[in-house]
Design a protein around this motif. Sequence first.
Motif, PDB file in Angstrom:
ATOM      1  N   ALA A 151       3.570   2.078  -5.205  1.00 40.43           N
ATOM      2  CA  ALA A 151       3.538   3.157  -6.194  1.00 40.43           C
ATOM      3  C   ALA A 151       4.958   3.595  -6.534  1.00 40.43           C
ATOM      4  O   ALA A 151       5.304   3.786  -7.702  1.00 40.43           O
ATOM      5  CB  ALA A 151       2.730   4.334  -5.661  1.00 40.43           C
ATOM      6  N   ASN A 152       5.776   3.721  -5.518  1.00 41.59           N
ATOM      7  CA  ASN A 152       7.159   4.145  -5.746  1.00 41.59           C
ATOM      8  C   ASN A 152       7.962   3.064  -6.466  1.00 41.59           C
ATOM      9  O   ASN A 152       8.730   3.354  -7.385  1.00 41.59           O
ATOM     10  CB  ASN A 152       7.808   4.486  -4.392  1.00 41.59           C
ATOM     11  CG  ASN A 152       9.243   4.883  -4.550  1.00 41.59           C
ATOM     12  OD1 ASN A 152       9.571   5.686  -5.403  1.00 41.59           O
ATOM     13  ND2 ASN A 152      10.115   4.289  -3.753  1.00 41.59           N
ATOM     14  N   LYS A 161       0.840  -1.200   0.000  1.00 43.01           N
ATOM     15  CA  LYS A 161       0.000   0.000   0.000  1.00 43.01           C
ATOM     16  C   LYS A 161       0.880   1.257   0.000  1.00 43.01           C
ATOM     17  O   LYS A 161       0.604   2.224  -0.685  1.00 43.01           O
ATOM     18  CB  LYS A 161      -0.915  -0.044   1.231  1.00 43.01           C
ATOM     19  CG  LYS A 161      -1.640   1.220   1.545  1.00 43.01           C
ATOM     20  CD  LYS A 161      -3.131   1.042   1.341  1.00 43.01           C
ATOM     21  CE  LYS A 161      -3.892   2.292   1.714  1.00 43.01           C
ATOM     22  NZ  LYS A 161      -4.097   3.250   0.680  1.00 43.01           N
ATOM     23  N   GLN A 162       1.933   1.218   0.815  1.00 42.55           N
ATOM     24  CA  GLN A 162       2.786   2.401   0.882  1.00 42.55           C
ATOM     25  C   GLN A 162       3.900   2.398  -0.169  1.00 42.55           C
ATOM     26  O   GLN A 162       4.219   3.413  -0.751  1.00 42.55           O
ATOM     27  CB  GLN A 162       3.407   2.521   2.265  1.00 42.55           C
ATOM     28  CG  GLN A 162       4.351   3.712   2.388  1.00 42.55           C
ATOM     29  CD  GLN A 162       4.050   4.573   3.584  1.00 42.55           C
ATOM     30  OE1 GLN A 162       4.104   4.119   4.704  1.00 42.55           O
ATOM     31  NE2 GLN A 162       3.716   5.822   3.340  1.00 42.55           N
ATOM     32  N   THR A 163       4.477   1.240  -0.431  1.00 47.98           N
ATOM     33  CA  THR A 163       5.695   1.244  -1.251  1.00 47.98           C
ATOM     34  C   THR A 163       5.468   0.971  -2.732  1.00 47.98           C
ATOM     35  O   THR A 163       6.322   1.281  -3.544  1.00 47.98           O
ATOM     36  CB  THR A 163       6.694   0.195  -0.732  1.00 47.98           C
ATOM     37  OG1 THR A 163       6.043  -1.075  -0.695  1.00 47.98           O
ATOM     38  CG2 THR A 163       7.186   0.550   0.650  1.00 47.98           C
ATOM     39  N   GLN A 166      14.205  -0.745  -1.187  1.00 47.68           N
ATOM     40  CA  GLN A 166      13.142   0.234  -0.958  1.00 47.68           C
ATOM     41  C   GLN A 166      11.776  -0.398  -0.741  1.00 47.68           C
ATOM     42  O   GLN A 166      10.755   0.241  -0.970  1.00 47.68           O
ATOM     43  CB  GLN A 166      13.090   1.218  -2.116  1.00 47.68           C
ATOM     44  CG  GLN A 166      14.264   2.177  -2.075  1.00 47.68           C
ATOM     45  CD  GLN A 166      14.349   2.991  -3.336  1.00 47.68           C
ATOM     46  OE1 GLN A 166      13.335   3.283  -3.965  1.00 47.68           O
ATOM     47  NE2 GLN A 166      15.547   3.369  -3.732  1.00 47.68           N
ATOM     48  N   GLN A 180       9.485   1.312 -13.930  1.00 48.50           N
ATOM     49  CA  GLN A 180       9.183   1.872 -15.246  1.00 48.50           C
ATOM     50  C   GLN A 180      10.312   2.789 -15.721  1.00 48.50           C
ATOM     51  O   GLN A 180      10.773   2.689 -16.853  1.00 48.50           O
ATOM     52  CB  GLN A 180       7.867   2.647 -15.163  1.00 48.50           C
ATOM     53  CG  GLN A 180       7.326   3.048 -16.504  1.00 48.50           C
ATOM     54  CD  GLN A 180       6.090   3.933 -16.380  1.00 48.50           C
ATOM     55  OE1 GLN A 180       5.758   4.392 -15.293  1.00 48.50           O
ATOM     56  NE2 GLN A 180       5.435   4.170 -17.488  1.00 48.50           N
ATOM     57  N   GLU A 181      10.771   3.648 -14.823  1.00 53.02           N
ATOM     58  CA  GLU A 181      11.835   4.582 -15.192  1.00 53.02           C
ATOM     59  C   GLU A 181      13.127   3.859 -15.546  1.00 53.02           C
ATOM     60  O   GLU A 181      13.771   4.170 -16.543  1.00 53.02           O
ATOM     61  CB  GLU A 181      12.101   5.524 -14.017  1.00 53.02           C
ATOM     62  CG  GLU A 181      11.463   6.874 -14.159  1.00 53.02           C
ATOM     63  CD  GLU A 181      11.902   7.800 -13.034  1.00 53.02           C
ATOM     64  OE1 GLU A 181      11.655   7.463 -11.866  1.00 53.02           O
ATOM     65  OE2 GLU A 181      12.507   8.839 -13.337  1.00 53.02           O
ATOM     66  N   LYS A 226       7.049   2.978 -10.122  1.00 54.11           N
ATOM     67  CA  LYS A 226       7.631   4.118 -10.816  1.00 54.11           C
ATOM     68  C   LYS A 226       9.107   3.853 -11.097  1.00 54.11           C
ATOM     69  O   LYS A 226       9.605   4.108 -12.198  1.00 54.11           O
ATOM     70  CB  LYS A 226       7.481   5.367  -9.951  1.00 54.11           C
ATOM     71  CG  LYS A 226       8.269   6.546 -10.468  1.00 54.11           C
ATOM     72  CD  LYS A 226       8.201   7.722  -9.509  1.00 54.11           C
ATOM     73  CE  LYS A 226       8.977   8.904 -10.039  1.00 54.11           C
ATOM     74  NZ  LYS A 226      10.277   9.087  -9.419  1.00 54.11           N
TER      75      LYS A 226
END
Lengths: 578, 304
Positions: A528-529, A524-526, A561, A535-536, A532
């Motif tokens: 999204a980061n 839930k917290q990690t 992370q 993908q990057e 990203k």
Amino acid sequence: MRTKWFIKSKLLTRRLAALSMSALVISTLAACGGSSNPPTAEEAGKYEATPGDPFSAYKDEITVTMGRVTTANPKLPAGDTYENNAYTRLVKETFNAKIKDQFEANGEDYSRQVSLAIASGELPDMMRVDSKDELKELVDNDLIEDMTEIYKQYATDNIKNIYDSYEGRALDSATIDGRLMGLPATSLDSAPTMVWVRQDWLDLLGIQLDADGDGAIKLDDVEKTAEEFLKRDPGQSGKPVGIPFVNTLNTSDYNASAYTMLGVASTKGAFPQYWMKGKDGSIVYGSTTKETKQMLGVMADWFKRGLIDPQFGTRTFDDITALYTNGQSGIAFGPWHIPDWGLSSVKQMDKNAKFTAYTLEDADGKVNVAHANPANQFIVVRKGYEHPELAVKIVNLFYDKLANDKNVETSMPEAAKYQENGVDGSTRPFNIEVNSATSLLDDYSDIVRGIKGEISLDQVRTTESKNNIKSIQTYLSDMDTDNVTSWAKYHSRINGVGLIDKLTRENKFVWMTPAFSGTTPSMKQTWANLTKMEQESFIKIVTGAESLDYFDTFVSNWKKQGGDQVIQEIEDEAASEK
Amino acid sequence: MKQGNDRAKGRLGTGAMYHLMMLPGILFLLVFSYVPMVGVITAFQDYIPAKGMFGSKFVGLKHFIYMFKLPDIAQVFSNTLVIAIAKILLGTMMAIIFSILLNEIRIKFVKKSVQTIVYLPHFLSWVVLASVVVNMFSLDGIVNQILAFFGLENINFLGSNTWFQPLIIGTDVWKEFGYSSIVYLAAITSIDPGLYEAAGMDGASWWRKVWHITLPGMLPIILLMGVMSLTNILSAGFDQIYNLYNPVVYESGDILDTYVYRIGLVGRQYSFGTAVGLFKSVIGIVLLLSANHLAKKYTDRKIF
């Protein structure tokens, strides 16, 4: 495309405004959150003419607001819209229920709308959510109706049989704490991402792809073809472009993905974005394996040689479709149904366009593919909506009655016309599919036997197949036909599903079963980061901004992370289930 | 007696009317600026929409700590600052230069037409302008065609971390400088023409007049605008970047607002998004107060 953006952004502004008022909304929401109880079936009955009947109409007209997933090219007849078309009118006629769209969007924009709807507490009465994660969140927040009893009471036997054909997997995926919280879309194993190649260009340039005719080609073949297309510009656009890819690159859903690099991944045995069992039995995230690194190596090499669209990363989905439509590119990675809604626009522009579907095989001549997630789309009903049973009734209407009625032409003439003309299925109130587990190949066998005349049209199982047979016959009688629908149906069914059927019979697929498909608390917290970052990093490697060895940095960062934590949680969950 | 009473009533009457006229503005501020402030509480909670602010669990500084641990946050901050400061500096400079030059045009018709043309882009939204910019700067766009004509290499402006920031800053300056020059034009017209005449008598060149009369005359306004724009220093322009960026240029183009939007709102981490937003506001206040203080110290002018 830009006008569409404009509309969307207006909606977005409105919702953002709504969000900025969230302080107010939230307090009201909190106030009414606890007090509303779901109406029981009997209560619902007081609105219906024949309570409990799967197709019963309402005595007085009711309204239902929806979140709708749209398609770039739905082929709606002039004047009809997502909100007002033959299908929504059918719902009005059958149930006396009027459909209003609270928002319409497609792709990532749709997920944004759903997020914003949840955040602002303004859920439409019914909408599609696209992950178990979202479904769970809605349940945790007590925002949606429990459908358990309603489903039992209202679903037709046919619909129940369809869901049961997945041996519980379909309904289980929508069940949380023993309660059915949404109506799942069924996702059948539709097998690999295909490579769709402009056959008329191959013929023009005298290239023979797939000399052994087994439908599976090597990476080399794709490379050479892309090179030739670039060099000789058979589309005569003046500015040919290499193979375009979407910037998400991957997806964990083979069936609903187009323009991804899953096809390339499969040749290396890589399964990016899937949770897999490693050789030692531990959980591995597919995007971090050495096979994925190899795949990125191929992609980076292609990009360097110009075989991939130089503007890779900056193009939207619609931009990419436009490249095919303009005749700038002739190789597309996508599922079997991409001719129906994507490549059909190529035929609209270029009368001579023809595509052939191939799959990519690995060094051993096998085609690697992952089993689909049990279900990752759900229709949910807003908590407190007075007529939750309408959701089941709409499913009954479209996935049982309309699909199986032998006399649609007379019983539902307008809808029948839509099906004949190949109006996209996304224009139905729910943009989902509800089909039995074996339906893809069952329907194919019906179609093939129907075309050959081995069975009569009345013996064909579904209305859709019946229409497909007619369309394909039209195409076979005149391959230069202007009829885009018959062109599309021929391509998706005979070329696309036909290839899957053939490779299945020849036992060419190697199936990978994902080890996990849900979400864990720390995601839930990690997540999204982490997404990203993935993908990057992938884009940088492919475009050469970072060397291939940067992949190792990515993996170690990913683990540090939060990735390791997520893996630990999945392992724990698996251990506790044993 | 009667007369005086009338006068008193009249004064009170107009005063009350004036105050009444403020009401819509105050209401607007209350509803749209002060009420939502209550929402910052969610930055210290694990906020769940359905449970509301009063039902969600308090977690203290958890989200702030997570924010500072995120590897990208420094990058995002520096992007925001670089883009915002460059926009303020270049935008102000362009506007000042433009207004001085425009003021020299004596033919009314030309002056008005130039003004209208330069103001125009301000009134278009970035949603519209973004597609224009994309068309111009894409690989087969007109800018690259011109580069190719001069034998230069093509540049993927929208997909290059080197070029994306200059592109964002440049297009924003282009869009806004005309409109913001209005204030400076007004400042110039309020300068006493006698000063110019006197300088002319003393033999000052045009350049000298600008340097010693026009610019000092504009200084209070320039200062005021500068200090005011500092409040926005951490808002580098959400609409513009949101409509122009893509994953390739996250590295150079991601600003706090877009980052919060993606991670916080789309990723449905509301509390985290609020935490970053709150942090942004705090920095904004600090900057504003210190700028005001410095302005007072060195030029003896301040806005509050």
